[in-house]
Design a protein around this motif. Structure first.
Motif, PDB file in Angstrom:
ATOM      1  N   HIS A 166       0.840  -1.189   0.000  1.00 46.29           N
ATOM      2  CA  HIS A 166       0.000   0.000   0.000  1.00 46.29           C
ATOM      3  C   HIS A 166       0.878   1.243   0.000  1.00 46.29           C
ATOM      4  N   VAL A 167       0.472   2.252  -0.764  1.00 51.37           N
ATOM      5  CA  VAL A 167       1.181   3.529  -0.837  1.00 51.37           C
ATOM      6  C   VAL A 167       0.154   4.655  -0.796  1.00 51.37           C
ATOM      7  N   VAL A 168       0.416   5.685   0.026  1.00 53.13           N
ATOM      8  CA  VAL A 168      -0.489   6.830   0.090  1.00 53.13           C
ATOM      9  C   VAL A 168       0.306   8.126  -0.018  1.00 53.13           C
ATOM     10  N   ASP A 169      -0.277   9.098  -0.709  1.00 52.87           N
ATOM     11  CA  ASP A 169       0.250  10.460  -0.714  1.00 52.87           C
ATOM     12  C   ASP A 169      -0.788  11.352  -0.047  1.00 52.87           C
ATOM     13  N   SER A 170      -0.331  12.175   0.889  1.00 52.53           N
ATOM     14  CA  SER A 170      -1.254  13.032   1.622  1.00 52.53           C
ATOM     15  C   SER A 170      -1.775  14.183   0.762  1.00 52.53           C
ATOM     16  N   HIS A 171      -1.037  14.505  -0.303  1.00 54.27           N
ATOM     17  CA  HIS A 171      -1.458  15.575  -1.219  1.00 54.27           C
ATOM     18  C   HIS A 171      -0.532  15.543  -2.427  1.00 54.27           C
ATOM     19  N   GLY A 180       5.175   7.598  -5.434  1.00 53.32           N
ATOM     20  CA  GLY A 180       3.990   6.766  -5.253  1.00 53.32           C
ATOM     21  C   GLY A 180       3.593   5.965  -6.469  1.00 53.32           C
ATOM     22  N   LYS A 181       3.485   6.624  -7.615  1.00 55.52           N
ATOM     23  CA  LYS A 181       3.061   5.920  -8.819  1.00 55.52           C
ATOM     24  C   LYS A 181       4.103   4.899  -9.246  1.00 55.52           C
ATOM     25  N   GLU A 182       5.387   5.243  -9.125  1.00 54.62           N
ATOM     26  CA  GLU A 182       6.436   4.301  -9.518  1.00 54.62           C
ATOM     27  C   GLU A 182       6.413   3.052  -8.649  1.00 54.62           C
ATOM     28  N   LEU A 183       6.227   3.216  -7.337  1.00 54.13           N
ATOM     29  CA  LEU A 183       6.126   2.047  -6.459  1.00 54.13           C
ATOM     30  C   LEU A 183       4.939   1.183  -6.842  1.00 54.13           C
ATOM     31  N   ALA A 189       1.591  -2.370  -5.883  1.00 52.80           N
ATOM     32  CA  ALA A 189       1.003  -1.878  -4.643  1.00 52.80           C
ATOM     33  C   ALA A 189      -0.206  -0.990  -4.935  1.00 52.80           C
ATOM     34  N   LYS A 190      -1.145  -0.974  -4.021  1.00 53.15           N
ATOM     35  CA  LYS A 190      -2.310  -0.102  -4.153  1.00 53.15           C
ATOM     36  C   LYS A 190      -1.886   1.322  -3.813  1.00 53.15           C
ATOM     37  N   TYR A 191      -2.162   2.246  -4.736  1.00 49.99           N
ATOM     38  CA  TYR A 191      -1.741   3.634  -4.566  1.00 49.99           C
ATOM     39  C   TYR A 191      -2.965   4.524  -4.401  1.00 49.99           C
ATOM     40  N   ILE A 200      -3.893  12.557 -13.411  1.00 51.11           N
ATOM     41  CA  ILE A 200      -4.596  12.014 -14.581  1.00 51.11           C
ATOM     42  C   ILE A 200      -4.327  10.530 -14.804  1.00 51.11           C
ATOM     43  N   PHE A 201      -3.452   9.905 -13.997  1.00 45.83           N
ATOM     44  CA  PHE A 201      -3.187   8.473 -14.149  1.00 45.83           C
ATOM     45  C   PHE A 201      -4.124   7.670 -13.240  1.00 45.83           C
ATOM     46  N   ASP A 202      -4.073   6.354 -13.339  1.00 43.45           N
ATOM     47  CA  ASP A 202      -4.955   5.506 -12.540  1.00 43.45           C
ATOM     48  C   ASP A 202      -4.439   5.387 -11.100  1.00 43.45           C
ATOM     49  N   PHE A 203      -5.335   5.551 -10.147  1.00 47.81           N
ATOM     50  CA  PHE A 203      -5.016   5.378  -8.726  1.00 47.81           C
ATOM     51  C   PHE A 203      -6.322   5.213  -7.975  1.00 47.81           C
ATOM     52  N   LEU A 204      -6.240   4.810  -6.727  1.00 46.34           N
ATOM     53  CA  LEU A 204      -7.422   4.664  -5.888  1.00 46.34           C
ATOM     54  C   LEU A 204      -7.733   6.000  -5.222  1.00 46.34           C
ATOM     55  N   HIS A 205      -8.995   6.405  -5.283  1.00 52.09           N
ATOM     56  CA  HIS A 205      -9.388   7.723  -4.784  1.00 52.09           C
ATOM     57  C   HIS A 205      -9.644   7.670  -3.274  1.00 52.09           C
ATOM     58  N   LEU A 206      -8.934   8.512  -2.542  1.00 54.73           N
ATOM     59  CA  LEU A 206      -9.112   8.522  -1.094  1.00 54.73           C
ATOM     60  C   LEU A 206     -10.516   8.949  -0.698  1.00 54.73           C
TER      61      LEU A 206
END
Length: 377
Positions: A166-171, A180-183, A189-191, A200-206
């Motif tokens: 799991h990877v999260v960015d606070s902002h 984050g995206k590279e990991l 890992a879920k980002y 604009i890339f794919d990620f999970l929305h907080l």
């Protein structure tokens, strides 16, 4: 005889150990004044290398005969030349391997917390003032606000027998490139990031996750509730004990709300955050921010940058007790300070709308972090 090279990690350890170091910085005066290696017991001489091409005589009366002199420049070439001249003149000299570029990219791992369920590590980017984290539980790891040096997190996880899941960015960061995206791409890992930050890339929305849970870790996402630095800034409360506060709350201040050119509007969000959501959190929670301003003042006796929320409230009492108008006036005044260099291009890269090669990434990140306001003296 080859001149001695000192790595950025070795210099970082000297900073953290509060050792005495004599540093000869041969960059231009403006570059030195804007950003230098800072240590509580460091001594400095700044002299541009082109003024030393004919010899070190112009500064000889400023140099110690009984201490090692560390020569520093932007990339290392000029500092090697100066260190060689120092050695030839009978001084004991070394140069910073990789120069200030390598200093910008060094991460120091410090243990923050451990109980039967989780262990937590802080990665201190000593040359930049950025902080990132690893939360480990039963062989899985969560990375919080990672820098672009993904191999360093992978190595740390491997050493701990964990897999980054799991990877999260606070902002959307403004002063450094996120890893984050590279990991996520490398490891599957879920980002997670706020959709409102505009990537604009794919990620999970907080916005869609009140909690992120795995093994013995429960991450409460304080999403859409702790804006200020950016409209989508979030904080993460882990196991009701640790508050990863991103750039919302620092040990000695708050995140600056002026990078979107909406100072008063975002400052009002920041005021509401501090006086509503943060006010509900108990004093004993350990706050772990994404940046620090002064290592010597903010690192604690356990070797990491963090403090209880109660201590931060006491330390920054005026921010937590000010009226709304007093708060807004103070933030607007602080917003006149110098913005992070290249912040618009860095944000564009973190959003995924621009890309850059490694040389450009290094250039963009050179310099100190400037993501805070309200720092105490």
């Amino acid at each position: 005889m080859a001149v001695k090279a000192m790595t950025a990690k070795e210099v970082a350890q000297k900073v953290l150990n509060k050792e005495n170091v004599f540093l000869l910085d041969v960059r231009n005066e403006n570059d030195f004044n804007d950003w230098k290696i800072e240590g509580e017991n460091f001594e400095y001489v700044n002299k541009p290398y082109f003024e030393l091409i004919d010899g070190i005589e112009p500064i000889q009366d400023q140099l110690p005969e009984d201490k090692e002199i560390l020569s520093v420049c932007a990339k290392e070439g000029s500092s090697i030349m100066v260190a060689e001249m120092l050695n030839e003149a009978g001084y004991k000299a070394a140069y910073l391997k990789g120069g200030m570029k390598s200093w910008s990219e060094t991460l120091h791992k410090a243990k923050v917390y451990e109980d039967e369920e989780i262990s937590v590590y802080q990665f201190i980017r000593v040359g930049k003032g950025c902080l990132s984290y690893m939360v480990v539980s039963e062989g899985e790891a969560l990375i919080v606000d990672p820098a672009r040096f993904t191999e360093q997190y992978e190595a740390a996880a491997k050493e701990l027998g964990a897999e980054i899941t799991h990877v999260v960015d606070s902002h959307l960061h403004a002063d450094h490139i996120s890893g984050g995206k590279e990991l996520s791409d490398k490891l599957g890992a879920k980002y997670y990031l706020m959709k409102s930050e505009g990537a604009i890339f794919d990620f999970l929305h907080l916005e869609d996750h009140d909690k992120i849970e795995f093994n013995k870790v429960s991450v409460e996402v304080l999403a859409v509730k702790t804006p200020g630095h950016t409209p989508g800034s979030v904080s993460f409360l882990v196991n009701n004990q640790l508050l990863f506060s991103g750039d919302t709350i620092f040990i000695s201040g708050l995140g600056r709300p002026d990078l979107g050119n909406k100072v008063r509007e975002w400052a009002m969000d920041l005021y509401d955050t501090v006086h509503s959501k943060v006010a509900e959190i108990i004093d004993d929670v350990i706050v772990l921010p994404a940046h620090y301003a002064d290592l010597d003042k903010e690192i604690n006796s356990e070797g990491y940058i963090g403090s209880t929320l109660g201590e931060i409230r006491n330390r920054n009492n005026e921010m937590f007790t000010a009226t709304k108008e007093e708060f807004l006036e103070s933030v607007e005044k602080s917003a006149s300070s110098v913005k992070p260099p290249n912040f618009e291009e860095i944000i564009a890269i973190n959003r995924g709308v621009e890309s850059a090669d490694i040389d450009r990434l290094q250039e963009l990140e050179i310099g100190p972090n400037r993501c805070a306001v309200h720092h105490t003296d």
